[in-house]
Design an enzyme around this catalytic site. Structure first.
Site, PDB file in Angstrom:
ATOM      1  N   THR A 235     -36.647   9.162  24.343  1.00  0.00           N
ATOM      2  CA  THR A 235     -38.081   9.061  24.538  1.00  0.00           C
ATOM      3  C   THR A 235     -38.396   8.008  25.599  1.00  0.00           C
ATOM      4  O   THR A 235     -39.231   8.232  26.483  1.00  0.00           O
ATOM      5  CB  THR A 235     -38.765   8.712  23.199  1.00  0.00           C
ATOM      6  OG1 THR A 235     -38.361   9.691  22.258  1.00  0.00           O
ATOM      7  CG2 THR A 235     -40.261   8.710  23.327  1.00  0.00           C
TER       8      THR A 235
ATOM      9  N   GLU B  63     -28.797  14.246  14.537  1.00  0.00           N
ATOM     10  CA  GLU B  63     -28.763  13.204  13.503  1.00  0.00           C
ATOM     11  C   GLU B  63     -27.946  13.605  12.282  1.00  0.00           C
ATOM     12  O   GLU B  63     -27.922  14.759  11.877  1.00  0.00           O
ATOM     13  CB  GLU B  63     -30.177  12.744  13.118  1.00  0.00           C
ATOM     14  CG  GLU B  63     -31.143  13.815  12.761  1.00  0.00           C
ATOM     15  CD  GLU B  63     -32.583  13.273  12.680  1.00  0.00           C
ATOM     16  OE1 GLU B  63     -32.897  12.245  13.293  1.00  0.00           O
ATOM     17  OE2 GLU B  63     -33.377  13.921  11.980  1.00  0.00           O
TER      18      GLU B  63
ATOM     19  N   GLY C 150     -33.141  13.730  18.584  1.00  0.00           N
ATOM     20  CA  GLY C 150     -31.698  13.686  18.824  1.00  0.00           C
ATOM     21  C   GLY C 150     -30.903  14.171  17.628  1.00  0.00           C
ATOM     22  O   GLY C 150     -31.414  14.285  16.511  1.00  0.00           O
TER      23      GLY C 150
ATOM     24  N   ASN D 202     -33.599   4.769  14.080  1.00  0.00           N
ATOM     25  CA  ASN D 202     -34.474   4.418  15.210  1.00  0.00           C
ATOM     26  C   ASN D 202     -35.840   4.024  14.670  1.00  0.00           C
ATOM     27  O   ASN D 202     -36.424   4.747  13.856  1.00  0.00           O
ATOM     28  CB  ASN D 202     -34.590   5.663  16.130  1.00  0.00           C
ATOM     29  CG  ASN D 202     -35.422   5.388  17.360  1.00  0.00           C
ATOM     30  OD1 ASN D 202     -35.980   4.304  17.516  1.00  0.00           O
ATOM     31  ND2 ASN D 202     -35.506   6.381  18.225  1.00  0.00           N
TER      32      ASN D 202
ATOM     33  N   SER E 157     -30.147  10.366  17.880  1.00  0.00           N
ATOM     34  CA  SER E 157     -31.361   9.634  17.547  1.00  0.00           C
ATOM     35  C   SER E 157     -31.177   8.157  17.871  1.00  0.00           C
ATOM     36  O   SER E 157     -30.183   7.550  17.489  1.00  0.00           O
ATOM     37  CB  SER E 157     -31.651   9.838  16.059  1.00  0.00           C
ATOM     38  OG  SER E 157     -32.789   9.114  15.744  1.00  0.00           O
ATOM     39  N   GLY E 158     -32.127   7.590  18.598  1.00  0.00           N
ATOM     40  CA  GLY E 158     -32.069   6.166  18.925  1.00  0.00           C
ATOM     41  C   GLY E 158     -31.304   5.889  20.206  1.00  0.00           C
ATOM     42  O   GLY E 158     -31.140   4.751  20.599  1.00  0.00           O
TER      43      GLY E 158
ATOM     44  N   SER F 132     -38.536   6.793  15.947  1.00  0.00           N
ATOM     45  CA  SER F 132     -37.832   8.057  16.106  1.00  0.00           C
ATOM     46  C   SER F 132     -38.824   9.214  16.260  1.00  0.00           C
ATOM     47  O   SER F 132     -39.799   9.326  15.517  1.00  0.00           O
ATOM     48  CB  SER F 132     -36.964   8.286  14.872  1.00  0.00           C
ATOM     49  OG  SER F 132     -36.254   9.476  15.042  1.00  0.00           O
ATOM     50  N   SER F 133     -38.571  10.061  17.251  1.00  0.00           N
ATOM     51  CA  SER F 133     -39.442  11.230  17.447  1.00  0.00           C
ATOM     52  C   SER F 133     -39.141  12.209  16.335  1.00  0.00           C
ATOM     53  O   SER F 133     -37.992  12.610  16.161  1.00  0.00           O
ATOM     54  CB  SER F 133     -39.156  11.904  18.783  1.00  0.00           C
ATOM     55  OG  SER F 133     -39.080  10.942  19.795  1.00  0.00           O
TER      56      SER F 133
HETATM   57  N1  LIG Z   1     -34.266   1.707  28.654  1.00  0.00           N
HETATM   58  C1  LIG Z   1     -34.562   0.998  27.560  1.00  0.00           C
HETATM   59  N2  LIG Z   1     -34.844  -0.315  27.668  1.00  0.00           N
HETATM   60  C2  LIG Z   1     -35.131  -1.047  26.587  1.00  0.00           C
HETATM   61  N3  LIG Z   1     -35.142  -0.559  25.362  1.00  0.00           N
HETATM   62  C3  LIG Z   1     -34.830   0.733  25.161  1.00  0.00           C
HETATM   63  C4  LIG Z   1     -34.537   1.585  26.261  1.00  0.00           C
HETATM   64  N4  LIG Z   1     -34.283   2.809  25.787  1.00  0.00           N
HETATM   65  C5  LIG Z   1     -34.423   2.736  24.440  1.00  0.00           C
HETATM   66  N5  LIG Z   1     -34.756   1.492  24.068  1.00  0.00           N
HETATM   67  C6  LIG Z   1     -34.988   1.019  22.692  1.00  0.00           C
HETATM   68  O1  LIG Z   1     -34.417   1.951  21.831  1.00  0.00           O
HETATM   69  C7  LIG Z   1     -35.358   2.457  20.901  1.00  0.00           C
HETATM   70  C8  LIG Z   1     -35.093   3.921  20.610  1.00  0.00           C
HETATM   71  O2  LIG Z   1     -35.263   4.684  21.767  1.00  0.00           O
HETATM   72  P1  LIG Z   1     -35.935   6.099  21.736  1.00  0.00           P
HETATM   73  O3  LIG Z   1     -37.071   6.112  20.835  1.00  0.00           O
HETATM   74  O4  LIG Z   1     -36.128   6.466  23.122  1.00  0.00           O
HETATM   75  O5  LIG Z   1     -34.780   6.947  21.119  1.00  0.00           O
HETATM   76  P2  LIG Z   1     -34.704   8.523  20.999  1.00  0.00           P
HETATM   77  O6  LIG Z   1     -33.471   8.927  21.685  1.00  0.00           O
HETATM   78  O7  LIG Z   1     -35.950   9.096  21.470  1.00  0.00           O
HETATM   79  O8  LIG Z   1     -34.524   8.727  19.470  1.00  0.00           O
HETATM   80  P3  LIG Z   1     -35.084   9.896  18.539  1.00  0.00           P
HETATM   81  O9  LIG Z   1     -34.207  11.045  18.755  1.00  0.00           O
HETATM   82  O10 LIG Z   1     -34.960   9.331  17.206  1.00  0.00           O
HETATM   83  O11 LIG Z   1     -36.467  10.106  18.959  1.00  0.00           O
HETATM   84  C9  LIG Z   1     -36.682   2.245  21.567  1.00  0.00           C
HETATM   85  O12 LIG Z   1     -37.704   2.086  20.621  1.00  0.00           O
HETATM   86  C10 LIG Z   1     -36.440   0.972  22.364  1.00  0.00           C
HETATM   87  O13 LIG Z   1     -36.654  -0.150  21.528  1.00  0.00           O
HETATM   88 MG   LIG Z   2     -37.494  10.057  20.661  1.00  0.00          MG
END
Ligand SMILES: Nc1ncnc2c1ncn2[C@@H]1O[C@H](COP(=O)(O)OP(=O)(O)OP(=O)(O)O)[C@@H](O)[C@H]1O
Ligand SMILES: [Mg+2]
Length: 1079
Positions: A116, A393, A391, A161, A111-112, A164-165
């Site tokens: 996404t 967690e 992700g 996050n 997660s994070g 977080s999805s």
């Molecule tokens: N390529 C990127 N460039 C800039 N910021 C990023 C990038 N990837 C992720 N982030 C930052 O990290 C945060 C978390 O990313 P994201 O929501 O994609 O995580 P996740 O893997 O989908 O987590 P979860 O499993 O909780 O959904 C985003 O809100 C963003 O602020």
């Molecule tokens: Mg996500």
């Protein structure tokens, strides 16, 4: 020009190593250092072969601009540095478009870690490079705009996050054969709905609640019966209602806008927000205990205001909902039992309703979006799937949701192992390439612990949920302890082999699973409930009764007509089934991996926590991944495409290689002197150990392509110049020939005109000379002729003087006469009258001396034309005319009736005896041909009165018969008829005189009257002549005698009055006289 500079090798200007396969030496430290070095230089992407490692930068980097998109577009995966997620996206898209391989992009990480974000980057890259056009752009826009909608409703701030999805998402983007997007299908997996009613400390509810309250206008909030103040709502955790750097109000506008683009109607959007508001307000309903007389606990709603508002908002009858919160009806075999709910149960019911309402709304949103983005055509589609699932967690308190989420990640790791590590090793074996086995951890065993149909944790949870008797979370744990106790990855306080048997860190009501990504301790509390996912039927029925189409549609099971006593499948088994389907789906596609790594736990930029990264690298098996790639070969390709791609590098294989592809590749590699340890020949593929070799090949190819391009250019230029030269040459010849022609023409014209002038002078001179001579000659001739004429004249006159006067007069007269006659005949020829015999015209006589000739000519002509006229007659016509002629001879100028008869055709049989059945007897009696059959008046001999009789004339007889009966009254042979008498006047009376003493003459002669007297008399005359060869005597006189018996009676015709019209009257005056008065 700067833009045109393309780095041709991965090794140029590289920070650290862009592809871990090239890392030297390879160990955990060097791996992390390489990542760190790159991370510090803003290089967040690193390859392991074709897998992309992405480290979350936690800040926006300028590497996703349209210029960057252009840079990576249509480039070879290995061609460019730095490594980039766009390179992977481009590779996947081109492979889909050009090689017709369905793709899936698997994004994993905790997660994070940035899954996404990565999925959105992939989608936006594909959208940027695929086809354009109004329709395609709309599809793209709808696909992209589905993200903000789903994120608002399905994402939330967690401790790990801020976005977080809280649901799993798999999106199939569909393309046509050209690679233009047609639409998409989104599948969602288990929303973490417990968040709706309760959030762990430091976390928030789903974004949409905060977005509505901060972003909606006062009006809109008022309509939804909401207030802006978060603290008014029990369901909204207060400690972190505001998230740094997140503008909920602005996001609300984005979401509404996105909903509009995706295709939500205004009323649908309104309904969605009404449901959200209702959920929020449900949390404010509170219950207080109330004891009933029979000792049962009962609950009561504290403040009904909130309930009332909810009911107004959703169109639910307040009393129905109120009752649903106080009672629970259990139905079993047509029996209904209602029990009251105590306060705890009422709260449970309320929360269950809120959770169900929200999670069903979320599923409805996904279905609705799918409806909008569905591909409109039925053509075969190519598919690119993008998987972004929650992700892995580990929280302080991990419950059923974390168990499910981690199970899903476990499955994804499994598919990664299946498809990369295992598949890779198996491919070497299949291809017969020598291979040293690399140890890696296969998590299949953990998957089995969870999903095994008999002994798996999910199966046992289901079993426990369905078991009769008291079922609690503890009985479930007990069961786990029994069945899974020996499993190496399962630990609990009671399990026998637990190394932590005495470990107080493992409480009684917990179990621990050693996941591939680490150990997670799960609180068993709530497992049974959450798996059951029960909503009291009273509540679903109340919802179904709502006067709100969306809410009604969300609770179809509330319809009493569709009561289903069967238990719905449990949440766990549903999830297991959908994950299984997903895995199956992914296995049919070509996988592309993005492995996301989280650099720190603080959501902060520039911090790289070695220990945290190391942990992720370990459990993701990335090192093993590199080792497998390195132990094996970095690159492999089937012989045919390989030969096709590099054949231009060797003379023998360029432009065509005739032998088998493998031999071609061998020749090619020998020619290029590639060291033998660098490649290996598999059964169907060439394996290249080092990417360097591949780069070298690519570099050579590029160089060669440039050479080839130059060659083509050279040949083309030569061809162009040659054709231009040939054209010019041809043109020059044409121009020269035209000019020569023109010059010669001019010269010739000049000579010609000069020649003509000279010629004309000479001719003039010659002609004048000739003219003079001819004139002289002519005058001589004329003189001679005149002299001769005079001389001849004298001679002739002298010779003919003696003849001339004697003959001249007669000759001139004869000649003139001849000329006149000739002229007369020629003129007559033109003036001839018509050939009609009755035409009286005849041209006037021109000369008196031709009078007799003229008359004679007229007579001859008339005779001739009469003959001509007669010659046309048929025999029948001849007969008619003969008869007419006969009549004329007999009666013309004798009987006044005659002229009237000329125009009448002689028909004879006026009565059609044979056709009229009335006269059948008469017809039978007369067997001869009937010449006349007519009705006549027979004059009574005694009184002169007339009676009708049929008059028949046959070849031999004259017959008189009764008109009515057809009986024959008298029959007279023609030989006995001696005479026919009639007057000279205009009447039809006639008398038929009979031979005295003949058989028929007993009563005397007949006195008859007929309308066709002339015809009758003529026919009688002719028949008698032909039969008896004697002429019948026809007497025409105004007074004649007839024989009546013994008397001779005189018939006298006198002029009568016009009293009776035109009909003559007959009167017997006395014995001797019968008077006929003719008008
Ligand atoms: N390529 C990127 N460039 C800039 N910021 C990023 C990038 N990837 C992720 N982030 C930052 O990290 C945060 C978390 O990313 P994201 O929501 O994609 O995580 P996740 O893997 O989908 O987590 P979860 O499993 O909780 O959904 C985003 O809100 C963003 O602020
Ligand atoms: Mg996500």
């Amino acid at each position: 020009m700067a833009k045109m500079e393309v780095k041709t090798s991965l090794l140029d200007n590289m920070i650290g190593v862009g592809d871990m396969v090239l890392l030297e030496p390879l160990n955990e430290d060097s791996f992390i250092n390489n990542l760190k070095k790159r991370f510090d230089h803003n290089e967040v992407y690193t390859y392991i072969g074709s897998v992309v490692i992405s480290i979350n930068p936690y800040r926006s980097l300028p590497i996703y601009t349209p210029e960057k998109v252009e840079e990576y577009r249509n480039r070879n995966f290995y061609e460019l540095s730095p490594s980039h997620i766009f390179a992977l996206s481009d590779e996947a898209y081109r492979s889909l478009r050009d090689q017709d391989k369905d793709q899936c992009i698997l994004i994993t990480g905790e997660s994070g870690a940035g899954k996404t974000e990565a999925s959105k980057l992939v989608m936006s890259y594909v959208a940027a490079v695929c086809g354009k056009g109004a329709e395609v752009n709309q599809v793209k826009e709808q696909l992209l705009q589905s993200n903000p909608v789903l994120e608002a409703f399905g994402n939330a701030k967690t401790v790990r996050n801020d976005n977080s999805s809280r649901f799993g998402k798999y999106m199939d983007i569909e393309f046509d054969f050209k690679g233009d997007p047609l639409g998409g299908v989104i599948s969602n997996y288990l929303l973490e709905k417990s968040r709706v009613v309760k959030q762990p400390r430091g976390e928030r509810n789903f974004h949409i609640f905060y977005q509505i309250l901060s972003g909606a206008s006062e009006d809109f909030l008022c309509k939804l019966k909401l207030e802006q103040d978060f603290s008014r709502y029990n369901y909204l955790g207060l400690d972190s209602a505001k998230v740094n750097g997140v503008d909920d109000a602005a996001n609300f506008r984005t979401v509404r806008n996105a909903m509009q683009i995706v295709g939500f109607m205004d009323h649908e959007t309104q309904s969605v927000f009404e449901v959200v508001a209702a959920v929020l307000k449900l949390g404010n309903i509170e219950f207080k205990p109330e004891s009933r007389v029979n000792g049962l606990d009962e609950s009561k709603i504290k403040d009904k205001n909130e309930l009332k508002e909810i009911c107004e908002l959703t169109g639910i009858d307040q009393s129905v909902l109120e009752r649903a919160f106080s009672f629970r009806t259990v139905e079993a075999k047509q029996e209904k039992v209602s029990t009251t709910l105590n306060v705890a149960q009422a709260y449970y019911a309320r929360d269950a309703l809120a959770k169900n309402l929200y999670s069903r709304l979320f599923s409805w949103l996904v279905t609705r979006i799918n409806e909008s983005i569905k591909a409109q055509t039925k053509v075969r589609k190519k598919v690119m799937g993008v998987l972004d699932i929650y992700g892995f967690e580990i929280f302080e308190d991990n419950s059923f949701e974390q168990f499910i989420i981690n199970y899903c990640n476990e499955k994804l790791q499994q598919i990664f192992i299946e498809l990369t590590l295992k598949e890779e090793q198996e491919e070497y074996i299949r291809e017969g390439i020598e291979w040293t086995h690399i140890e890696y951890f296969n998590n299949a065993i953990i998957c089995d612990l969870i999903e095994n149909n008999q002994t798996g944790i999910l199966a046992m949870l289901d079993e426990e949920c369905l078991r009769p008797g008291t079922v609690t979370d503890d009985t479930f744990l007990e069961k786990l302890n029994q069945v899974c106790a020996t499993h190496q990855h399962f630990e609990s306080r009671m399990s026998k082999c637990s190394r932590f048997l005495n470990d107080t860190s493992l409480p009684h009501s917990c179990f621990r699973i050693q996941h591939y990504a680490g150990k997670v301790m799960y609180q068993v509390e709530g497992f049974v409930d959450k798996n059951n996912d029960l909503l009291y039927r009273d509540l679903s029925q109340a919802m179904w009764k709502a006067n709100h189409s969306l809410i009604k549609a969300l609770f179809p099971e509330g319809n009493p007509a569709k009561i289903n006593l069967k238990r719905p499948p449990t949440a766990g088994s549903q999830f297991k089934a959908s994950v299984a389907t997903l895995m199956k789906n992914l296995q049919t596609k070509n996988p592309n991996y993005i492995r996301c790594i989280k650099p720190n736990d603080k959501k902060a930029a520039h911090i790289f926590n070695d220990a945290l990264v190391c942990h992720q690298i370990r459990y993701l098996g990335l090192l093993e991944n590199v080792r497998v790639r390195r132990a094996g070969y970095a690159f492999r390709q089937a012989y045919e495409p390989c030969l096709e791609r590099y054949k231009m590098l060797c003379k023998q294989t360029w432009p065509h290689w005739r032998g088998p592809a493998r031999a071609g590749v061998e020749v090619l590699f020998n020619e290029l002197e590639i060291p033998e340890e660098e490649f290996s020949f598999g059964r169907s593929k060439i394996f290249i150990r080092n990417p360097r070799t591949l780069f070298k090949l690519e570099d050579l190819r590029k160089q060669r392509l440039e050479d080839l391009a130059t060659l083509i250019e050279k040949i083309y230029r030569g061809w162009k110049c040659r054709t231009r030269f040939l054209l010019m040459k041809k043109s020059q010849i044409v121009i020269a020939s035209w000019y020569r022609r023109y010059a010669q023409q001019k010269k010739y014209q000049k000579i010609k005109s000069s020649a003509i002038i000279v010629q004309s002078y000479i001719r003039g001179w010659k002609s004048r000379k000739l003219l003079r001579e001819l004139k002289h000659q002519k005058r001589c001739n004329e003189a001679a002729t005149i002299i001769a004429a005079y001389w001849h004249g004298t001679q002739v006159r002298r010779e003919y003087r003696k003849f001339f006067r004697a003959n001249a007069g007669r000759k001139i007269y004869e000649f003139t006469l001849q000329r006149l006659i000739q002229k007369y005949f020629l003129e007559m020829k033109n003036k001839m009258p018509s050939l009609s015999p009755i035409d009286k015209n005849w041209p006037a006589r021109p000369y008196l001396f031709l009078d007799s000739t003229h008359k004679e000519l007229k007579r001859i002509f008339h005779l001739w034309r009469c003959k001509k006229y007669r010659d046309q007659f048929t025999d029948q016509q001849k007969l008619i005319y003969e008869e007419k002629l006969e009549a004329s001879e007999l009666f013309k100028d004798k009987k006044a009736l005659y002229p009237a008869s000329v125009g009448q055709p002689f028909q004879g049989a006026y009565l059609e005896i044979s056709k009229n059945p009335k006269y059948k007897k008469l017809k039978d009696a007369v067997d001869e041909k009937i010449i006349i059959a007519e009705v006549v008046n027979k004059i009574n001999r005694a009184n002169g009165k007339a009676t009708s009789r049929i008059f028949l004339l046959t070849k031999n007889n004259v017959l008189l018969a009764d008109q009515k009966s057809g009986n024959i009254k008298s029959e007279v042979p023609l030989g006995d008829v001696t005479k026919v008498s009639m007057s000279s006047q205009n009447d039809g009376f006639f008398a038929v005189h009979l031979k005295e003493g003949s058989g028929a003459a007993g009563k005397g002669d007949f006195l008859l009257s007929s309308d066709h007297l002339i015809e009758m008399a003529t026919k009688l005359y002719r028949t008698t002549l032909s039969q008896t060869k004697q002429k019948l005597n026809i007497e025409i006189s105004d007074e004649f005698l007839v024989q009546f018996r013994q008397d001779k009676v005189c018939v006298k015709f006198i002029q009568g009055s016009q009293k009776n019209g035109n009909i003559p009257t007959c009167k017997r005056k006395n014995n001797r006289l019968l008077e006929v008065a003719v008008p």
